[in-house]
Every structure is written in C-alpha cells, then in structure tokens.
Design an enzyme around this catalytic site. Structure first.
Site, PDB file in Angstrom:
ATOM      1  N   HIS A 306      99.071  34.344   4.591  1.00 55.23           N
ATOM      2  CA  HIS A 306      99.235  33.213   5.522  1.00 55.23           C
ATOM      3  C   HIS A 306      99.731  33.748   6.859  1.00 55.23           C
ATOM      4  CE1 HIS A 306     100.487  29.307   7.135  1.00 55.23           C
ATOM      5  NE2 HIS A 306      99.703  28.794   6.208  1.00 55.23           N
ATOM      6  N   ASP A 364      96.209  27.016  -1.160  1.00 53.75           N
ATOM      7  CA  ASP A 364      94.835  26.972  -1.677  1.00 53.75           C
ATOM      8  C   ASP A 364      94.670  27.706  -2.991  1.00 53.75           C
ATOM      9  OD1 ASP A 364      94.184  27.236   1.711  1.00 53.75           O
ATOM     10  OD2 ASP A 364      93.649  25.494   0.497  1.00 53.75           O
TER      11      ASP A 364
HETATM   12  C1  SDX Z   1      95.372  27.538   5.209  1.00 53.33           C
HETATM   13  O1  SDX Z   1      97.747  28.064   9.472  1.00 53.33           O
HETATM   14  C2  SDX Z   1      97.969  27.222   8.520  1.00 53.33           C
HETATM   15  O2  SDX Z   1      99.024  26.588   8.425  1.00 53.33           O
HETATM   16  C3  SDX Z   1      96.804  27.025   7.543  1.00 53.33           C
HETATM   17  C4  SDX Z   1      97.123  26.163   6.323  1.00 53.33           C
HETATM   18  C5  SDX Z   1      97.323  24.714   6.691  1.00 53.33           C
HETATM   19  O3  SDX Z   1      97.952  23.992   5.896  1.00 53.33           O
HETATM   20  O4  SDX Z   1      96.773  24.276   7.727  1.00 53.33           O
HETATM   21  O5  SDX Z   1      98.295  26.641   5.666  1.00 53.33           O
HETATM   22  C6  SDX Z   1      95.971  26.189   5.322  1.00 53.33           C
HETATM   23  O6  SDX Z   1      94.429  27.829   5.905  1.00 53.33           O
HETATM   24  C7  SDX Z   1      96.000  28.540   4.260  1.00 53.33           C
HETATM   25  C8  SDX Z   1      95.298  29.937   4.333  1.00 53.33           C
HETATM   26  C9  SDX Z   1      94.029  29.879   3.489  1.00 53.33           C
HETATM   27  N1  SDX Z   1      93.236  31.111   3.690  1.00 53.33           N
HETATM   28  C10 SDX Z   1      93.112  32.002   2.684  1.00 53.33           C
HETATM   29  O7  SDX Z   1      93.702  31.932   1.605  1.00 53.33           O
HETATM   30  C11 SDX Z   1      92.095  33.112   2.993  1.00 53.33           C
HETATM   31  C12 SDX Z   1      92.701  34.465   2.591  1.00 53.33           C
HETATM   32  N2  SDX Z   1      93.791  34.762   3.526  1.00 53.33           N
HETATM   33  C13 SDX Z   1      93.497  35.500   4.694  1.00 53.33           C
HETATM   34  O8  SDX Z   1      92.212  35.542   5.166  1.00 53.33           O
HETATM   35  C14 SDX Z   1      94.647  35.602   5.694  1.00 53.33           C
HETATM   36  O9  SDX Z   1      95.771  35.844   4.969  1.00 53.33           O
HETATM   37  C15 SDX Z   1      94.866  34.434   6.622  1.00 53.33           C
HETATM   38  C16 SDX Z   1      93.616  34.062   7.350  1.00 53.33           C
HETATM   39  C17 SDX Z   1      95.371  33.267   5.873  1.00 53.33           C
HETATM   40  C18 SDX Z   1      95.939  34.874   7.631  1.00 53.33           C
HETATM   41  O10 SDX Z   1      95.347  35.814   8.449  1.00 53.33           O
HETATM   42  P1  SDX Z   1      96.219  36.597   9.552  1.00 53.33           P
HETATM   43  O11 SDX Z   1      97.531  35.980   9.773  1.00 53.33           O
HETATM   44  O12 SDX Z   1      95.332  36.816  10.744  1.00 53.33           O
HETATM   45  O13 SDX Z   1      96.533  37.945   8.836  1.00 53.33           O
HETATM   46  P2  SDX Z   1      95.572  39.178   8.817  1.00 53.33           P
HETATM   47  O14 SDX Z   1      94.202  38.731   8.451  1.00 53.33           O
HETATM   48  O15 SDX Z   1      95.761  39.951  10.074  1.00 53.33           O
HETATM   49  O16 SDX Z   1      96.179  39.996   7.597  1.00 53.33           O
HETATM   50  C19 SDX Z   1      97.298  40.836   7.780  1.00 53.33           C
HETATM   51  C20 SDX Z   1      97.061  42.009   6.834  1.00 53.33           C
HETATM   52  C21 SDX Z   1      95.690  42.646   7.040  1.00 53.33           C
HETATM   53  O17 SDX Z   1      95.800  43.995   6.651  1.00 53.33           O
HETATM   54  P3  SDX Z   1      95.993  45.113   7.879  1.00 53.33           P
HETATM   55  O18 SDX Z   1      94.808  44.928   8.805  1.00 53.33           O
HETATM   56  O19 SDX Z   1      97.301  44.773   8.543  1.00 53.33           O
HETATM   57  O20 SDX Z   1      95.980  46.434   7.167  1.00 53.33           O
HETATM   58  O21 SDX Z   1      97.068  41.526   5.466  1.00 53.33           O
HETATM   59  C22 SDX Z   1      95.777  41.721   4.890  1.00 53.33           C
HETATM   60  C23 SDX Z   1      94.804  41.966   6.024  1.00 53.33           C
HETATM   61  O22 SDX Z   1      93.745  42.817   5.591  1.00 53.33           O
HETATM   62  N3  SDX Z   1      95.448  40.489   4.187  1.00 53.33           N
HETATM   63  C24 SDX Z   1      94.881  40.418   2.986  1.00 53.33           C
HETATM   64  C25 SDX Z   1      94.790  39.034   2.708  1.00 53.33           C
HETATM   65  N4  SDX Z   1      95.286  38.334   3.720  1.00 53.33           N
HETATM   66  C26 SDX Z   1      95.685  39.229   4.642  1.00 53.33           C
HETATM   67  N5  SDX Z   1      94.436  41.364   2.145  1.00 53.33           N
HETATM   68  C27 SDX Z   1      93.898  40.928   0.988  1.00 53.33           C
HETATM   69  N6  SDX Z   1      93.771  39.610   0.638  1.00 53.33           N
HETATM   70  C28 SDX Z   1      94.212  38.644   1.472  1.00 53.33           C
HETATM   71  N7  SDX Z   1      94.107  37.373   1.140  1.00 53.33           N
END
Ligand code: SDX
Length: 430
Positions: A306, A364
C-alpha cells in the site's frame, strides 16, 4: 496556522515558505509561491510526498495502521454503525441524531429507482461486457437523465445529485450484474435496508420469494463501510481533479470509477482472487513468493502492499473477520482459496523481502473470498468497491466545491523533450 517556516537555498537565493500543522499527522510546507519566487517546480511523480488539499474527512496513519473517518476509528464504525450512518458522517461531519438518521435513510431509500429509460441504455452493451465498463458508461450518462441536478453552484442541486448517486449506485450495480448474467432487473424495495436491498436486487428472481440472510446483509453493509473513503487515493484525487474544472458530479464520479478499475487500485480485489485461484494450493505458494520478489518478473502479490500503510491495513483485519463470519454462516468449512490466502499471508509476513519493504495485506486481500462466498462473480468485485466508495468521492468532491479557495487543478512538469527546432519539409528528410 503555525508561524513555522522552511528555508530553501535555490538559484543563488534564500527562500522561506510557511509550514502548516494539521490537527494530527504530518505538517505541510506551503510551496504555492515556489515557482513565482524561484522559477522552479517541485518534482514528485506519484505524489508520494505531496498534499493536494486540506481535508477534514479521513485521516490515515500508515505507520500505525490507523484509519479515522471524521475522527472515528474504522474499527468502531464497522462494528457499531451502519453504512448509511457512515455516509451521513462523511458528508456532514458528525454522527446523525436518531431523527437525522431516519430522515437520511428515508431520502436515500426514495432515490433508489433509476429513470425507466435507463433500461434501454443497458441494452446497448454486449452481455459479456465487464460490469465495470457498464458502470463507467451508465454513471457517466446519469447527467443525461438528471440534468436538473448538475448545477454545482447550487447547494440544493449538489445535495440532490449527492443523494441520487449514493442511492442509485446499488441499483445500477445490480442492473449491471443482472444484465451480465441475462436475468431480469429487480426493482429496489423500500422496506429493506441499503445492503439488504442491494443483495435482493442482485440475487432475487421473479420465479420465487427471496429472503435476505441478515448475517450476509450485515456483512455486505460492513464491506460497504470498509470501502467508503480513504483520503486522497488515486480515484478520489481523480474525482477532485475532474470536479475542479466545474464538471458535473455524475461525470466526476464516472471518472473516479474509471480510475478505480485499475488492478493497482480497486481492481486489486478481482486480481487478488484470480491470483489465489492461479496459485491453487499451498504447496505452490513459494513459487509465487519468489516471482513477487523477482525484479524481472512483473508479477506482484495482489492484495499486498500500500502506498500509505506500512503496517497492517486496519480494514484488512476487519475484512478477514468478516470472511470467517460469512463462510461460517454459509457452512463453507474448507475454502481452498481461504487456506491459500491465510498460508500466503503467514509466509509473506515472515519473509525478509516483504518485511523490509513493509508489505502487508490490504483491504483487497480478503475481500474477494468474502464477495465470492456471497455469490458475486470476480467481475463484480470492483463494482462493489465503486458502490461503497461513491459516498467518499461525493464527500471529497463536496468539500472541494465548498472550499472558497478552490481553483482548477493544473500540475506542471519537468520537460525532458527536444529543445525548439524548425520544421523540415518532407523533401529534405532522409
Ligand atoms: C487500494 O491509495 C489507497 O488508499 C488505495 C486503497 C483505497 O481504499 O482507496 O487503499 C485501495 O488500491 C489498495 C491497494 C490495492 N492494490 C494492490 O493490492 C496491488 C498490489 N500492490 C501494489 O501494486 C502496490 O503495493 C501499490 C500499488 C498498492 C502501492 O504502490 P507504491 O506505493 O507505488 O509502491 P511501489 O509499487 O513503489 O512498491 C514499493 C516496493 C517496490 O519494490 P522496489 O522497486 O522498491 O524494489 O515494494 C514492491 C515494489 O516492487 N512491492 C511489491 C508489491 N507491492 C509493492 N512486491 C510484490 N508484491 C506486491 N504486492
């Protein structure tokens, strides 16, 4: 406002900017005069360190895993309140009195029907259209049916449009589902509460009486509460930006629905359940954990991570409890996907990669298992998220419209393209 300031040395000059403190949470540096004073912009793709507005609606502490709506913890609202009470709180800032609650419920209930001509609108879609595509199109078209509540400068029309949206979203969502499965639409029934009415519109058929299961209705109501609002997330920011141009509220909500659909946002509940199904069994979890950690593999654990929560999403804990309640009520003992989900969570929460990056289950992760148990296909999961989030979008849009300092949102950029160059006639090109 505090008299604290932040100093910046740039382009050979010293610049000072006001620092404003919130009631709780991070302070902000007011850089609105930065460009005028320095000729430079700030740069924050993804807005990881940017506050886009001043809001009184929802507060999140990502490190603590705290979520407050108008100061009330989500755990207490989900346990003791109902969804329409949370709608009133988000819209008006206080818990309703008994009379206010009765009046609010009455007004919402009597806006649940949609214009009869909207039925014909649905028949333009293919039956196999994704229900989110139908929602985007249908909600965007509401301004064609309810043009008498699109003047955003009129507080009465803003209130009518807000009530219409909160009341009609369940009806439109149920119609999208019924159309998708080829069953007749079911009209709302005014003697049912919001969640019961929605379940009946989705699952009743003309051939027999439909009895709403109160345990499932309570679970549906709680799922709506958990998804109601969440500060300045991507879809809410989309609604605010659309609204800042003066677009009508129906168009703004349609923009929010479109943004919510993405798998990184509201589409994650559908993606998470599909992922659990793809993993299929506990013994395949290590393979997927390895893929999630592999920089060269685009696979991510859907329902994990998140932007704000670097602790457990408080909604996910309540969601997990609701999952067990629903499966228990339905007598579903060993749901293989729940088994995979719980084992996956256990492994991930002890894996260095996830611990170091502070990746926890978000709302989720468990919602899909619950929604599937309630009888919804995965294609309806984000639709349900949109039904619940409509009140949050509306409350945030209303707060923005009523803010006297509100202006159109218009970010700038760091330009890295070609410098000025002259046109080359075709006969001179190589
Ligand atoms: C919702 O914003 C909100 O409040 C949203 C929400 C709401 O109520 O409105 O809470 C609802 O959208 C919840 C999130 C649902 N999405 C997912 O579950 C999809 C999987 N999660 C990710 O795609 C990610 O965690 C996000 C999109 C939720 C957050 O993305 P960020 O903040 O841009 O973080 P990032 O992608 O830069 O990740 C940081 C690091 C990365 O590694 P590095 O590049 O630093 O080496 O963490 C890793 C990412 O690769 N990472 C994951 C991961 N999520 C982040 N690695 C594996 N699996 C994951 N799920």
């Amino acid at each position: 406002m505090s008299d604290k300031t932040a100093k910046l040395s740039l382009s050979g000059g010293e610049h000072e900017f006001s620092v404003h403190d919130g009631t709780i949470g991070p302070s902000v540096v007011d850089i609105s005069s930065l460009y005028k004073e320095t000729g430079a912009f700030t740069y924050d793709p993804g807005f990881t360190s940017t506050a886009s507005c001043d809001s009184k609606i929802t507060f999140i502490d990502g490190d603590e895993g705290t979520l407050l709506h108008r100061g009330y913890p989500i755990e207490q609202l989900a346990e003791q309140g109902d969804f329409l009470e949370v709608c009133y709180l988000l819209l008006y800032g206080e818990l309703p009195t008994k009379t206010q609650k009765h009046d609010f419920d009455y007004r919402v209930t009597r806006h649940t029907m949609v214009h009869e001509q909207m039925m014909r609108f649905f028949t333009g879609f293919r039956r196999d259209a994704h229900p989110m595509a139908v929602m985007c199109g249908t909600v965007g078209a509401l301004s064609a049916f309810y043009h008498d509540s699109t003047d955003i400068s009129d507080p009465h029309q803003r209130m009518v449009a807000s009530m219409r949206m909160i009341a009609k979203m369940p009806t439109i969502a149920a119609m999208a589902y019924k159309y998708h499965i080829g069953q007749p639409f079911v009209y709302p029934q005014n003697d049912l509460d919001y969640a019961s009415n929605f379940l009946r519109m989705c699952f009743a058929v003309p051939c027999e009486e439909y009895q709403v299961n109160p345990v499932l209705a309570r679970a549906m109501d709680r799922i709506f509460i958990l998804h109601a609002d969440h500060e300045q997330n991507a879809s809410t920011s989309t609604v605010r930006l659309a609204g800042s141009s003066g677009a009508n509220p129906f168009a703004c909500i349609a923009a929010g629905i479109a943004c919510l659909w993405g798998p990184a946002h509201g589409g994650a509940n559908e993606a998470a359940l599909n992922m659990l199904g793809e993993i299929g069994s506990v013994d395949r979890i290590p393979e997927y954990i390895a893929r999630a950690k592999d920089k060269n593999d685009p696979f991510r654990l859907m329902g994990f991570g998140h932007r704000v929560y670097k602790n457990y999403d408080p909604r996910a804990k309540i969601m997990q409890k609701t999952t067990h309640e629903v499966l228990g009520e339905l007598g579903i003992k060993d749901d293989p996907l729940l088994e995979v989900a719980m084992e996956l969570e256990k492994i991930a929460l002890h894996d260095d990669y996830f611990v170091e990056k502070k990746l926890y289950p978000n709302i989720d992760f468990y919602s899909g298992i619950t929604l599937r148990a309630l009888g919804f296909p995965t294609t309806m999961f984000t639709v349900l998220f949109a039904v619940a989030r409509t009140v949050g979008w509306i409350a945030q849009w209303k707060e923005m419209i009523e803010d006297p300092s509100q202006r159109i949102g218009r970010p700038r950029q760091l330009y890295t393209g070609e410098p000025k160059r002259d046109y080359v006639p075709m006969n001179k090109r190589s």
